[in-house]
Design a protein around this motif. Structure first.
Motif, PDB file in Angstrom:
ATOM      1  N   ARG A 198     -11.686  -0.670   3.947  1.00 28.99           N
ATOM      2  CA  ARG A 198     -10.639  -0.735   2.851  1.00 28.99           C
ATOM      3  C   ARG A 198      -9.527   0.387   3.285  1.00 28.99           C
ATOM      4  N   SER A 199     -10.060   1.640   3.623  1.00 30.42           N
ATOM      5  CA  SER A 199      -9.337   2.731   3.525  1.00 30.42           C
ATOM      6  C   SER A 199      -8.229   2.607   4.669  1.00 30.42           C
ATOM      7  N   GLU A 200      -8.466   1.763   5.609  1.00 27.04           N
ATOM      8  CA  GLU A 200      -7.306   1.663   6.650  1.00 27.04           C
ATOM      9  C   GLU A 200      -6.101   0.907   6.232  1.00 27.04           C
ATOM     10  N   PHE A 201      -6.340   0.312   5.211  1.00 27.24           N
ATOM     11  CA  PHE A 201      -5.241  -0.761   4.452  1.00 27.24           C
ATOM     12  C   PHE A 201      -4.689  -0.120   3.215  1.00 27.24           C
ATOM     13  N   VAL A 202      -4.780   1.067   3.031  1.00 26.44           N
ATOM     14  CA  VAL A 202      -4.364   1.722   1.796  1.00 26.44           C
ATOM     15  C   VAL A 202      -2.684   1.829   1.785  1.00 26.44           C
ATOM     16  N   ARG A 203      -1.942   1.432   1.022  1.00 18.91           N
ATOM     17  CA  ARG A 203      -0.472   1.612   0.924  1.00 18.91           C
ATOM     18  C   ARG A 203      -0.474   2.922   0.268  1.00 18.91           C
ATOM     19  N   ILE A 251      11.391   6.818   3.167  1.00 21.05           N
ATOM     20  CA  ILE A 251      11.522   5.180   2.679  1.00 21.05           C
ATOM     21  C   ILE A 251      10.414   4.428   3.068  1.00 21.05           C
ATOM     22  N   TYR A 252       9.716   3.961   2.087  1.00 23.87           N
ATOM     23  CA  TYR A 252       8.586   3.118   2.387  1.00 23.87           C
ATOM     24  C   TYR A 252       8.983   1.957   3.282  1.00 23.87           C
ATOM     25  N   GLN A 253       8.340   1.877   4.411  1.00 24.52           N
ATOM     26  CA  GLN A 253       8.457   0.691   5.309  1.00 24.52           C
ATOM     27  C   GLN A 253       9.617   0.725   5.790  1.00 24.52           C
ATOM     28  N   THR A 254      10.543   1.691   5.899  1.00 25.75           N
ATOM     29  CA  THR A 254      11.805   1.667   6.682  1.00 25.75           C
ATOM     30  C   THR A 254      11.785   2.766   7.829  1.00 25.75           C
ATOM     31  N   ALA A 255      11.575   2.511   8.854  1.00 24.81           N
ATOM     32  CA  ALA A 255      11.258   3.799  10.171  1.00 24.81           C
ATOM     33  C   ALA A 255      12.681   4.445  10.072  1.00 24.81           C
ATOM     34  N   ASP A 265      14.803  11.532 -12.586  1.00 23.56           N
ATOM     35  CA  ASP A 265      13.826  11.176 -13.188  1.00 23.56           C
ATOM     36  C   ASP A 265      12.993   9.996 -12.312  1.00 23.56           C
ATOM     37  N   VAL A 266      12.056   9.251 -12.661  1.00 23.95           N
ATOM     38  CA  VAL A 266      11.268   8.565 -11.631  1.00 23.95           C
ATOM     39  C   VAL A 266      11.491   7.141 -12.406  1.00 23.95           C
ATOM     40  N   GLY A 267      12.030   6.081 -11.936  1.00 15.80           N
ATOM     41  CA  GLY A 267      12.306   4.987 -12.442  1.00 15.80           C
ATOM     42  C   GLY A 267      11.066   3.834 -12.207  1.00 15.80           C
ATOM     43  N   ASP A 268      10.348   4.028 -11.413  1.00 16.17           N
ATOM     44  CA  ASP A 268       9.272   3.131 -11.053  1.00 16.17           C
ATOM     45  C   ASP A 268       8.212   3.719 -10.135  1.00 16.17           C
ATOM     46  N   ILE A 269       6.956   3.921 -10.612  1.00 18.09           N
ATOM     47  CA  ILE A 269       6.035   4.338  -9.468  1.00 18.09           C
ATOM     48  C   ILE A 269       5.031   3.290  -9.449  1.00 18.09           C
ATOM     49  N   THR A 270       4.741   3.088  -7.991  1.00 21.43           N
ATOM     50  CA  THR A 270       3.611   2.195  -7.336  1.00 21.43           C
ATOM     51  C   THR A 270       2.656   2.881  -6.817  1.00 21.43           C
ATOM     52  N   PRO A 271       1.408   3.086  -7.641  1.00 23.27           N
ATOM     53  CA  PRO A 271       0.342   3.963  -7.038  1.00 23.27           C
ATOM     54  C   PRO A 271      -0.160   3.394  -5.802  1.00 23.27           C
ATOM     55  N   ALA A 288      -2.711   2.291  -3.257  1.00 16.45           N
ATOM     56  CA  ALA A 288      -3.752   1.118  -3.413  1.00 16.45           C
ATOM     57  C   ALA A 288      -4.094   0.365  -2.227  1.00 16.45           C
ATOM     58  N   THR A 289      -5.405  -0.293  -2.139  1.00  8.68           N
ATOM     59  CA  THR A 289      -5.359  -1.198  -0.836  1.00  8.68           C
ATOM     60  C   THR A 289      -4.750  -2.435  -0.997  1.00  8.68           C
ATOM     61  N   ALA A 290      -3.815  -2.623  -0.152  1.00 15.22           N
ATOM     62  CA  ALA A 290      -2.925  -3.951   0.059  1.00 15.22           C
ATOM     63  C   ALA A 290      -4.067  -5.135  -0.031  1.00 15.22           C
ATOM     64  N   PRO A 291      -3.496  -6.123  -0.692  1.00 15.00           N
ATOM     65  CA  PRO A 291      -4.149  -7.544  -0.990  1.00 15.00           C
ATOM     66  C   PRO A 291      -4.323  -7.945   0.511  1.00 15.00           C
ATOM     67  N   PHE A 292      -5.439  -8.621   0.564  1.00 14.32           N
ATOM     68  CA  PHE A 292      -5.910  -9.264   1.805  1.00 14.32           C
ATOM     69  C   PHE A 292      -4.929 -10.432   2.464  1.00 14.32           C
ATOM     70  N   ALA A 293      -4.374 -11.141   1.461  1.00 13.04           N
ATOM     71  CA  ALA A 293      -3.506 -12.304   1.849  1.00 13.04           C
ATOM     72  C   ALA A 293      -2.397 -11.962   2.535  1.00 13.04           C
ATOM     73  N   GLU A 294      -1.998 -10.516   1.787  1.00 17.50           N
ATOM     74  CA  GLU A 294      -0.663  -9.904   2.334  1.00 17.50           C
ATOM     75  C   GLU A 294      -0.575  -9.267   3.748  1.00 17.50           C
ATOM     76  N   ILE A 295      -1.837  -8.935   4.039  1.00 16.42           N
ATOM     77  CA  ILE A 295      -1.871  -8.160   5.332  1.00 16.42           C
ATOM     78  C   ILE A 295      -2.691  -8.795   6.550  1.00 16.42           C
ATOM     79  N   LYS A 296      -3.044 -10.068   6.262  1.00  9.44           N
ATOM     80  CA  LYS A 296      -4.203 -10.844   6.938  1.00  9.44           C
ATOM     81  C   LYS A 296      -3.835 -10.395   8.463  1.00  9.44           C
ATOM     82  N   GLN A 297      -2.498 -10.550   8.955  1.00  8.57           N
ATOM     83  CA  GLN A 297      -2.178 -10.147  10.240  1.00  8.57           C
ATOM     84  C   GLN A 297      -2.804  -8.841  10.878  1.00  8.57           C
ATOM     85  N   ALA A 298      -2.454  -7.729   9.831  1.00  5.76           N
ATOM     86  CA  ALA A 298      -2.672  -6.519  10.139  1.00  5.76           C
ATOM     87  C   ALA A 298      -4.225  -6.281  10.324  1.00  5.76           C
ATOM     88  N   VAL A 299      -4.984  -6.903   9.353  1.00  7.66           N
ATOM     89  CA  VAL A 299      -6.408  -6.896   9.362  1.00  7.66           C
ATOM     90  C   VAL A 299      -7.047  -7.462  10.816  1.00  7.66           C
TER      91      VAL A 299
END
Length: 645
Positions: A226-231, A429-433, A471-477, A479-490
């Motif tokens: 699971r540690s390999e798939f932490v966002r 920026i997240y997921q934007t190279a 200020d901070v408008g939104d915080i996404t902690p 967390a391990t990504a759900p399996f269904a969303e990253i099945k290809q990466a897994v």
């Protein structure tokens, strides 16, 4: 050129002392680890972390040393935290630096080694950070720099004196160190060592399963990795900036203010005398008198200065008041008592004895209010701008403290709010190279990732010329990504892991064949898998050293550490596969006795010997003075800095 050689063969004992000035010259001693005995007899109580030669190092000293060390490291890595700094031995190194410093002072006091005030003064005058716009030492600049670094004049002089003590002790310790020419020749000859062999890569992708795995297999892999798939945690930051352009009419001086300032500075606009001066500052009154006598005998001011290895400083349009502040009233009186073209009588200032040639005397006429109006208006405008900006920042801070939102404050000031895309703690920026947040936010990122949502903050940027509210408008902690969303990466990671295991097994088979007498190319071909061609290697250490500016490939470095006729495997970086390294032969090319390599080796090896002499002296000083540590107090400081148990 021998740096590569030194990196591979140097002693574990390094240079004893790395010297410098706190914040400015970076004063610190190199870090050895000599702990106290199992008992701590001489140290009692919890307010001291160590005793050196009877002098106590308090917990406050260690706290200050650790914080200063963290500040210096943050100049290179702004994201460095105190826990990470301490985990990287920051506290231990800071304590070692303090122990070395206290031991050095105690040793110097014990054996009568001294640093005089005049020597410290002369060193201060040589420090580039203390020079004014004209390139000469400036008392005002000196005070400003110390204030910026939160260092008192006493602390600065004390630390500089310690550095000078270290120079007196450690420079002679390594001076004149040398090694025999025959030893230098043998080490230099190692650069002519030639290694021949071959390197093969067995990439994991070549052995990976050709098709995907069933979902239950992938799910099992996902659960165990699971540690390999932490966002990572990401945050959306809202922000705006304001500066003096937002002050409006606040910065326009009134007529009453202009008149009041003119009356306040009556002396400034009255008739006065200024002088152009060429001066020297020397340590003693005798030296100043000698210079004056030589000039009186016919030598020029510049010639006398040059022969004494001194540098003259020129002051233009200086006033008596300015000289009194910058040097001393005695210096001002001496300079303003001498006639034009004359040499002033020696006078003592803060940094030594002054003697000067009066190059020109000028009279400045008085100025009326109308004549000074433009200058006063500009001065008041700048003062009101700086003061007004600070006052506006305080008003904004008060608004935020009273519960105002960022939107309300921005609307009140007429500011346009900006909003970032989801950003990581390093500003990417997240997921934007290649995309990052605005550079304006760089000083606030660390705080932004410690804030709660909708708790606005204010921070000065651009040296206090601009303020940032955010200020901070939104915080996404994180967390391990759900399996269904990253099945290809897994699946991709699973295939790579399976390929890596198979590549390792193949590398073992190849090694067995090579050790049985098969060539590496033939052993590789026996795998019946399309693989990269074998690389043939024929290099000397000298050629390898020439590659040090580029990163030397790990399998090549391994080849130069193996025994002749052996073969080894090495896992590739990022789990990309395995290398098999086969070393066939080690030969030695000829080296002429007059080859420059010999001279270079002798000089650089002598430096290493000198460094070890310094390290031995440092250890001897600690032993001579006696060092006792207080583990309980050190642990308490560690806990105070990072929290926890």
């Amino acid at each position: 050129m021998l740096q590569f050689f030194r990196n591979m063969f140097k002693s574990k004992i390094g240079l004893a002392i790395v010297l410098g000035f706190i914040g400015l010259i970076g004063f610190a001693f190199a870090l050895g680890d000599i702990s106290g005995g199992s008992t701590f007899g001489g140290v009692a109580g919890g307010d001291r972390v160590a005793v050196v030669g009877g002098e106590k190092i308090g917990t406050a000293d260690l706290l200050r040393g650790v914080n200063n060390g963290l500040d210096r490291m943050r100049e290179e890595d702004p994201t460095l935290t105190m826990p990470r700094f301490i985990a990287n031995k920051g506290l231990d190194q800071s304590l070692d630096a303090l122990i070395d410093r206290f031991a050095l002072r105690a040793f110097a006091n014990e054996y009568g080694i001294r640093v005089g005030d005049n020597l410290v003064n002369s060193e201060i005058r040589l420090i580039p950070a203390f020079r004014g716009p004209d390139g000469n030492f400036s008392e005002d600049t000196y005070r400003q720099v110390l204030a910026q670094q939160r260092i008192t004049d006493t602390q600065a002089r004390d630390d500089l004196a310690t550095r000078l003590l270290a120079q007196q002790l450690f420079v002679p310790a390594g001076l004149g160190a040398s090694i025999p020419e025959r030893m230098a020749y043998r080490y230099a000859q190692l650069f002519k060592e030639r290694r021949k062999g071959s390197i093969a890569l067995l990439p994991a992708v070549a052995f990976a399963p050709p098709t995907g795995a069933p979902d239950d297999t992938l799910m099992a892999y996902y659960d165990s990795h699971r540690s390999e798939f932490v966002r990572p945690e990401r945050r959306i930051i809202r922000y705006a900036t304001f500066d003096s352009s937002n002050l409006g009419d606040r910065i326009i001086p009134t007529e009453a203010e202009i008149t009041a300032r003119y009356k306040q500075d009556t002396a400034k606009y009255a008739a006065r005398e200024t002088r152009d001066i060429t001066q020297l500052i020397v340590p003693t009154e005798a030296a100043a008198k000698s210079i004056r006598e030589r000039i009186a005998a016919g030598s020029s001011f510049e010639t006398v200065a040059r022969e004494a290895s001194l540098r003259v400083a020129k002051l233009t349009a200086t006033t008596r008041e300015a000289l009194s502040t910058q040097a001393s009233p005695a210096v001002a009186n001496a300079y303003f008592s001498a006639a034009e073209g004359a040499i002033s009588a020696p006078a003592r200032g803060a940094l030594g004895w002054h003697v000067a040639r009066i190059d020109a005397i000028k009279s400045v006429s008085a100025r009326s209010l109308d004549q000074a109006r433009g200058e006063i208006t500009e001065t008041l405008r700048e003062e009101k701008r700086a003061r007004g900006l600070a006052e506006l920042a305080i008003e904004v801070e008060d608004q935020l403290s009273d519960g105002a939102t960022l939107t309300e404050v921005a609307k009140d000031l007429g500011l346009e709010l900006q909003t970032t895309k989801p950003a990581l703690a390093n500003g990417q920026i997240y997921q934007t190279a290649g995309e990052t947040v605005s550079q304006v936010l760089a000083p606030a990122l660390k705080t932004a990732f410690q804030m709660d949502e909708e708790e606005p903050e204010i921070a000065p940027i651009a040296g206090g010329e601009t303020y940032l509210i955010y200020d901070v408008g939104d915080i996404t902690p994180a967390a391990t990504a759900p399996f269904a969303e990253i099945k290809q990466a897994v699946e991709a990671n699973w295939r790579q892991s399976q390929g890596l295991k198979a590549a390792q097994a193949a590398a073992d088979r190849v090694l067995k064949r090579v050790r049985g007498g098969t060539s590496l190319a033939a052993a590789l071909a026996a795998e019946k898998v399309p693989l990269p061609a074998v690389d043939s290697i024929d290099l000397t250490r000298e050629q390898l050293a020439a590659q040090r500016e580029r990163r030397i490939p790990p399998p090549l470095a391994l080849m130069f550490s193996m025994a002749q006729g052996t073969a080894k495997k090495l896992e590739a970086a990022q789990k990309l596969g395995f290398f098999v390294v086969d070393l066939d032969a080690i030969t030695m090319d000829e080296l002429d006795r007059n080859d420059p390599l010999v001279t270079q080796a002798r000089g650089q090896m002598a430096q290493l010997v000198g460094d070890e002499y310094g390290e031995l002296l440092r250890t001897a000083i600690r032993t001579e003075m006696g060092v006792e540590r207080n583990p309980a107090a050190i642990a308490a400081v560690r806990k105070q800095l990072i929290g926890g148990n």
